[in-house]
Motif scaffolding. Structure first.
Motif, PDB file in Angstrom:
ATOM      1  N   HIS A 110       0.856  -1.185   0.000  1.00 24.01           N
ATOM      2  CA  HIS A 110       0.000   0.000   0.000  1.00 24.01           C
ATOM      3  C   HIS A 110       0.898   1.242   0.000  1.00 24.01           C
ATOM      4  O   HIS A 110       1.872   1.295   0.757  1.00 24.01           O
ATOM      5  N   THR A 111       0.556   2.213  -0.831  1.00 26.09           N
ATOM      6  CA  THR A 111       1.294   3.472  -0.880  1.00 26.09           C
ATOM      7  C   THR A 111       0.287   4.610  -0.812  1.00 26.09           C
ATOM      8  O   THR A 111      -0.662   4.658  -1.591  1.00 26.09           O
ATOM      9  N   GLU A 112       0.501   5.505   0.140  1.00 30.59           N
ATOM     10  CA  GLU A 112      -0.419   6.625   0.342  1.00 30.59           C
ATOM     11  C   GLU A 112      -0.293   7.647  -0.790  1.00 30.59           C
ATOM     12  O   GLU A 112       0.737   7.701  -1.473  1.00 30.59           O
ATOM     13  N   PRO A 113      -1.323   8.476  -0.999  1.00 27.19           N
ATOM     14  CA  PRO A 113      -1.293   9.484  -2.067  1.00 27.19           C
ATOM     15  C   PRO A 113      -0.057  10.377  -1.973  1.00 27.19           C
ATOM     16  O   PRO A 113       0.291  10.859  -0.887  1.00 27.19           O
ATOM     17  N   GLY A 114       0.616  10.551  -3.097  1.00 27.32           N
ATOM     18  CA  GLY A 114       1.771  11.438  -3.169  1.00 27.32           C
ATOM     19  C   GLY A 114       3.035  10.893  -2.530  1.00 27.32           C
ATOM     20  O   GLY A 114       4.089  11.537  -2.593  1.00 27.32           O
ATOM     21  N   ALA A 115       3.002   9.725  -1.922  1.00 26.45           N
ATOM     22  CA  ALA A 115       4.168   9.174  -1.219  1.00 26.45           C
ATOM     23  C   ALA A 115       5.115   8.460  -2.180  1.00 26.45           C
ATOM     24  O   ALA A 115       4.708   7.952  -3.220  1.00 26.45           O
ATOM     25  N   SER A 116       6.390   8.446  -1.802  1.00 23.20           N
ATOM     26  CA  SER A 116       7.424   7.687  -2.510  1.00 23.20           C
ATOM     27  C   SER A 116       8.127   6.787  -1.505  1.00 23.20           C
ATOM     28  O   SER A 116       8.365   7.196  -0.370  1.00 23.20           O
ATOM     29  N   SER A 117       8.476   5.605  -1.947  1.00 16.61           N
ATOM     30  CA  SER A 117       9.213   4.692  -1.078  1.00 16.61           C
ATOM     31  C   SER A 117      10.690   5.043  -1.078  1.00 16.61           C
ATOM     32  O   SER A 117      11.157   5.821  -1.914  1.00 16.61           O
ATOM     33  N   ASN A 163       3.294   6.931  -5.564  1.00 22.00           N
ATOM     34  CA  ASN A 163       1.876   6.991  -5.897  1.00 22.00           C
ATOM     35  C   ASN A 163       1.573   8.405  -6.366  1.00 22.00           C
ATOM     36  O   ASN A 163       1.466   9.324  -5.551  1.00 22.00           O
ATOM     37  N   PRO A 164       1.431   8.610  -7.689  1.00 26.01           N
ATOM     38  CA  PRO A 164       1.214   9.955  -8.222  1.00 26.01           C
ATOM     39  C   PRO A 164      -0.236  10.437  -8.140  1.00 26.01           C
ATOM     40  O   PRO A 164      -0.558  11.497  -8.677  1.00 26.01           O
ATOM     41  N   THR A 165      -1.111   9.679  -7.466  1.00 25.81           N
ATOM     42  CA  THR A 165      -2.529  10.030  -7.448  1.00 25.81           C
ATOM     43  C   THR A 165      -2.964  10.565  -6.085  1.00 25.81           C
ATOM     44  O   THR A 165      -2.184  10.607  -5.139  1.00 25.81           O
ATOM     45  N   ASP A 166      -4.233  10.937  -5.998  1.00 24.05           N
ATOM     46  CA  ASP A 166      -4.823  11.418  -4.745  1.00 24.05           C
ATOM     47  C   ASP A 166      -5.486  10.293  -3.953  1.00 24.05           C
ATOM     48  O   ASP A 166      -6.134  10.552  -2.939  1.00 24.05           O
TER      49      ASP A 166
END
Length: 126
Positions: free
Chosen positions: A40-47, A98-101
């Protein structure tokens, strides 16, 4: 013929997976050279930058979108959305974002031996 039983791993009973900053992994099972779970990746986050050692990795995007950066200096990228599969070869340094909202979720399958995730400072320079 095998007499081993079929097993069920309930979605609400998944274990927390190996950590990489910016993402949450959940493990369904890990054994016999096969690893399966969710990320799972939150909106706008990068690992953080990482690779999966000897493991070949497949991701199936269920919800949201994933962008994977890789290659020399992290200069290459691919994007995938719901219904798309991604393949990450062994030892490929990459990071997901995650490039989305909306929160993104992908199903992960890995085949290989050794640690499933190795966090690193970044890819080799360009």
């Amino acid at each position: 013929m095998s007499s081993e039983p079929v097993e069920v791993f309930r979605g609400d009973e998944l274990a927390e997976g190996d950590p990489t900053p910016g993402m949450r992994r959940q493990v369904a099972f890990d054994g016999g050279g096969l690893w399966a779970g969710l990320v799972h990746t939150e909106p706008g986050a990068s690992s953080g930058w990482h690779h999966h050692g000897e493991h070949e990795t497949s991701l199936y995007v269920v919800r949201g979108a994933m962008k994977l950066e890789f290659g020399p200096g992290g200069g290459d990228a691919v994007e995938a959305g719901p219904g798309d599969f991604l393949r990450v070869p062994p030892h490929t340094v990459h990071r997901e974002s995650n490039p989305t909202d909306d929160r993104s979720t992908a199903v992960i399958g890995r085949a290989g031996q050794g640690p499933p995730t190795i966090n690193v400072d970044g890819p080799d320079p360009a």
